[in-house]
Structures are given as structure tokens and as C-alpha cells.
Design a protein around this motif. Sequence first.
Motif, PDB file in Angstrom:
ATOM      1  N   LEU A  79       0.861  -1.175   0.000  1.00 51.27           N
ATOM      2  CA  LEU A  79       0.000   0.000   0.000  1.00 51.27           C
ATOM      3  C   LEU A  79       0.903   1.233   0.000  1.00 51.27           C
ATOM      4  N   VAL A  80       0.629   2.168  -0.927  1.00 52.87           N
ATOM      5  CA  VAL A  80       1.430   3.389  -1.035  1.00 52.87           C
ATOM      6  C   VAL A  80       0.522   4.590  -0.813  1.00 52.87           C
ATOM      7  N   TYR A  81       0.814   5.356   0.245  1.00 48.29           N
ATOM      8  CA  TYR A  81       0.020   6.551   0.538  1.00 48.29           C
ATOM      9  C   TYR A  81       0.771   7.792   0.072  1.00 48.29           C
ATOM     10  N   ARG A  82       0.092   8.589  -0.739  1.00 46.01           N
ATOM     11  CA  ARG A  82       0.668   9.851  -1.221  1.00 46.01           C
ATOM     12  C   ARG A  82       0.447  10.921  -0.153  1.00 46.01           C
ATOM     13  N   PHE A  83       1.515  11.292   0.532  1.00 47.69           N
ATOM     14  CA  PHE A  83       1.490  12.276   1.612  1.00 47.69           C
ATOM     15  C   PHE A  83       1.962  13.613   1.045  1.00 47.69           C
ATOM     16  N   PHE A  84       1.155  14.655   1.202  1.00 42.41           N
ATOM     17  CA  PHE A  84       1.536  15.967   0.682  1.00 42.41           C
ATOM     18  C   PHE A  84       2.436  16.697   1.678  1.00 42.41           C
ATOM     19  N   TYR A  85       3.708  16.677   1.367  1.00 45.42           N
ATOM     20  CA  TYR A  85       4.725  17.348   2.165  1.00 45.42           C
ATOM     21  C   TYR A  85       5.754  17.906   1.193  1.00 45.42           C
ATOM     22  N   ASP A  86       5.545  19.166   0.825  1.00 46.63           N
ATOM     23  CA  ASP A  86       6.442  19.838  -0.105  1.00 46.63           C
ATOM     24  C   ASP A  86       6.320  21.343   0.098  1.00 46.63           C
ATOM     25  N   SER A  87       6.970  22.119  -0.738  1.00 47.22           N
ATOM     26  CA  SER A  87       7.049  23.572  -0.535  1.00 47.22           C
ATOM     27  C   SER A  87       5.702  24.274  -0.663  1.00 47.22           C
ATOM     28  N   ASP A  88       4.686  23.609  -1.225  1.00 49.01           N
ATOM     29  CA  ASP A  88       3.358  24.215  -1.357  1.00 49.01           C
ATOM     30  C   ASP A  88       2.522  24.085  -0.082  1.00 49.01           C
ATOM     31  N   VAL A  89       2.967  23.280   0.876  1.00 45.68           N
ATOM     32  CA  VAL A  89       2.200  23.026   2.097  1.00 45.68           C
ATOM     33  C   VAL A  89       2.426  24.151   3.098  1.00 45.68           C
ATOM     34  N   ASP A  90       1.343  24.655   3.681  1.00 49.34           N
ATOM     35  CA  ASP A  90       1.445  25.696   4.692  1.00 49.34           C
ATOM     36  C   ASP A  90       2.265  25.191   5.879  1.00 49.34           C
ATOM     37  N   GLY A  91       3.288  25.950   6.247  1.00 43.96           N
ATOM     38  CA  GLY A  91       4.146  25.559   7.350  1.00 43.96           C
ATOM     39  C   GLY A  91       5.416  24.848   6.937  1.00 43.96           C
ATOM     40  N   TRP A  92       5.582  24.631   5.617  1.00 44.63           N
ATOM     41  CA  TRP A  92       6.793  23.984   5.111  1.00 44.63           C
ATOM     42  C   TRP A  92       8.036  24.727   5.621  1.00 44.63           C
ATOM     43  N   PRO A  93       9.114  24.044   5.993  1.00 43.54           N
ATOM     44  CA  PRO A  93       9.292  22.582   5.982  1.00 43.54           C
ATOM     45  C   PRO A  93       9.015  21.925   7.341  1.00 43.54           C
ATOM     46  N   ASP A  94       8.481  22.699   8.276  1.00 42.12           N
ATOM     47  CA  ASP A  94       8.262  22.163   9.618  1.00 42.12           C
ATOM     48  C   ASP A  94       6.987  21.349   9.749  1.00 42.12           C
ATOM     49  N   LYS A  95       6.091  21.459   8.766  1.00 40.34           N
ATOM     50  CA  LYS A  95       4.787  20.804   8.872  1.00 40.34           C
ATOM     51  C   LYS A  95       4.414  20.145   7.545  1.00 40.34           C
ATOM     52  N   GLY A  96       3.656  19.047   7.645  1.00 36.79           N
ATOM     53  CA  GLY A  96       3.087  18.409   6.474  1.00 36.79           C
ATOM     54  C   GLY A  96       1.605  18.733   6.389  1.00 36.79           C
ATOM     55  N   CYS A  97       0.955  18.289   5.339  1.00 31.75           N
ATOM     56  CA  CYS A  97      -0.486  18.480   5.169  1.00 31.75           C
ATOM     57  C   CYS A  97      -1.217  18.002   6.431  1.00 31.75           C
ATOM     58  N   PRO A  98      -2.148  18.817   6.990  1.00 34.69           N
ATOM     59  CA  PRO A  98      -2.847  18.398   8.221  1.00 34.69           C
ATOM     60  C   PRO A  98      -3.587  17.079   8.068  1.00 34.69           C
ATOM     61  N   GLY A  99      -4.328  16.903   6.964  1.00 32.23           N
ATOM     62  CA  GLY A  99      -5.063  15.661   6.768  1.00 32.23           C
ATOM     63  C   GLY A  99      -4.143  14.465   6.617  1.00 32.23           C
ATOM     64  N   CYS A 100      -3.054  14.647   5.870  1.00 38.72           N
ATOM     65  CA  CYS A 100      -2.088  13.556   5.711  1.00 38.72           C
ATOM     66  C   CYS A 100      -1.424  13.232   7.042  1.00 38.72           C
ATOM     67  N   SER A 101      -1.162  14.265   7.833  1.00 37.42           N
ATOM     68  CA  SER A 101      -0.564  14.048   9.152  1.00 37.42           C
ATOM     69  C   SER A 101      -1.517  13.262  10.047  1.00 37.42           C
ATOM     70  N   TYR A 102      -2.810  13.563   9.921  1.00 38.12           N
ATOM     71  CA  TYR A 102      -3.829  12.840  10.691  1.00 38.12           C
ATOM     72  C   TYR A 102      -3.809  11.364  10.336  1.00 38.12           C
ATOM     73  N   LEU A 103      -3.709  11.077   9.031  1.00 32.58           N
ATOM     74  CA  LEU A 103      -3.648   9.666   8.623  1.00 32.58           C
ATOM     75  C   LEU A 103      -2.383   9.003   9.148  1.00 32.58           C
ATOM     76  N   ALA A 104      -1.250   9.701   9.043  1.00 31.50           N
ATOM     77  CA  ALA A 104       0.011   9.123   9.512  1.00 31.50           C
ATOM     78  C   ALA A 104      -0.063   8.776  10.992  1.00 31.50           C
ATOM     79  N   ASP A 105      -0.774   9.595  11.774  1.00 34.00           N
ATOM     80  CA  ASP A 105      -0.945   9.302  13.199  1.00 34.00           C
ATOM     81  C   ASP A 105      -1.756   8.031  13.428  1.00 34.00           C
ATOM     82  N   ASN A 106      -2.580   7.663  12.459  1.00 29.78           N
ATOM     83  CA  ASN A 106      -3.461   6.509  12.610  1.00 29.78           C
ATOM     84  C   ASN A 106      -2.885   5.218  12.040  1.00 29.78           C
ATOM     85  N   VAL A 107      -1.697   5.283  11.453  1.00 34.31           N
ATOM     86  CA  VAL A 107      -1.072   4.074  10.901  1.00 34.31           C
ATOM     87  C   VAL A 107      -0.784   3.100  12.045  1.00 34.31           C
ATOM     88  N   PRO A 108      -1.193   1.840  11.921  1.00 34.16           N
ATOM     89  CA  PRO A 108      -0.973   0.875  13.011  1.00 34.16           C
ATOM     90  C   PRO A 108       0.478   0.429  13.088  1.00 34.16           C
TER      91      PRO A 108
END
Length: 230
Positions: A79-108
Motif C-alpha cells: 500500500l502506497v500513501y501519497r502524503f503531501f509534504y512539499d514547498s506548497d504546504v502551509d508551514g513547510w518545511p516544519d509541517k506536512g499536510c494536516p489531513g495527511c498528518s492525521y492519517l500518519a498518526d493513525n497508521v498501526p
Amino acid sequence: MTSLPLPDSALPPVVSTEEWKKAHAALLVREKEHTRATDALAAERRRMPMVRVDADYRFVGPEGEVGLLDLFAGRRQLLVYRFFYDSDVDGWPDKGCPGCSYLADNVPHLAHLHAWDTSFVMVSEAGQDQIAALKRHMGWEGTPWYTLVGKSFSQDFDVPEMFGVNVFLRDDHDRVYRTYFVTGRGVESMLPTLGMLDLTALGRQETWEDTPEGRPQLPPYRAERHDEYA
């Protein structure tokens, strides 16, 4: 987080234990119907046709450049999840996409997936130095995360401007096939937090829900990075 006002009139009705058991039994019938419908849908998913992947997609990981086959790590499925973390993301480079970050927190714990011969990785446009720093900050060290080389993978697998999960299968000859893709609310099956909230009387507390009057209802899709909740 401060609790929102909840007047007594918005609370569920108070009944006797016997009445509660009767209501629970009635709901259980519907829940079992839903479970069987979900099982039937999963059975259809297992019978989906697949598409052979012939292009040599490249990624960069901690050990250097690798191909799509390497992301399987020797396992049968990926399974490959496309996580939006690049220069277009608000807070770059200290933060990733909020929704993608939420999913990453839920990875078992990935040992459970690995026991079923299945790998999970995330991919982004960010370089490995940025990814490593964000993983340390957010506590995602256990999740493999690769840098996309070019735009072809995102474009060919429907994630150039939207998050999504692509699922692949490897045969005994190391040929790779795409078997499934999901985006939008379809990824909710990977988010146990939402499933836990759905078990509660107040639910997800979002405006789109069919909720009794007076219950908390806030704007939808308000997932935040876990270190930013008030």
C-alpha cells in the motif's frame, strides 16, 4: 481541548436498563446487516481485475534510490500513501499536510501488516532530510517514507493534487500490478480514530452528520496535526 456546551435537552433520553437493552438489540440487527454488506463489498474488491505496472518508477529512501518493486520489501502486497509534504504546504518545511498528518498518526504498528505479507509506505516530494526531521518531530519513525523522483508516479496513479492510497500486488516473477485505489472519504477505513468516535453518543461532532439538535457540530474535516490542538 475545552468541551463545547451541551444542554440537558441535547443529551440522549434516559431509560431503564430493560429499555436500553431493547434499543441496543434493535440497533445490533442493523449493525450486523452493515457488517455483512461491508464483507460483500470487500469480496467484490478482491475480485477486481488488475493492471500490470511496467514503468520503472523511482524513489529515494534512507539507503538511496530504489524502484517500486523495492518498496514491497520482499512482501506480496504493498500500500502506497501519497502524503503531501512539499514547498506548497502551509508551514513547510516544519509541517506536512494536516489531513495527511492525521492519517500518519493513525497508521498501526506495521508488524501486523507485515504478518499478512503486506507492506505500507508513504511517498512525498520532500527530500529525505526534511522527511527524517518531520518523522522525528511527529513520532512516525516506524513508517517507511520515500521521496518521489519526478512527477510520473503521482500522475499515473491519480495523486498529482490529491492524497490517495494505491495498492499493488507482486507475483512470483516479480511482476507488479495495480489492484486498487482509494481517495477522499474512502481512506476512512484506515482511520481508527473516526471509527472510535462513531461509537460515541456525540459522534464526530461535524456539521454534515445527522445529529440530534443541540449536540456539538463543528466544521467538517477539521483534523489537525496532533501537536496543534488547542
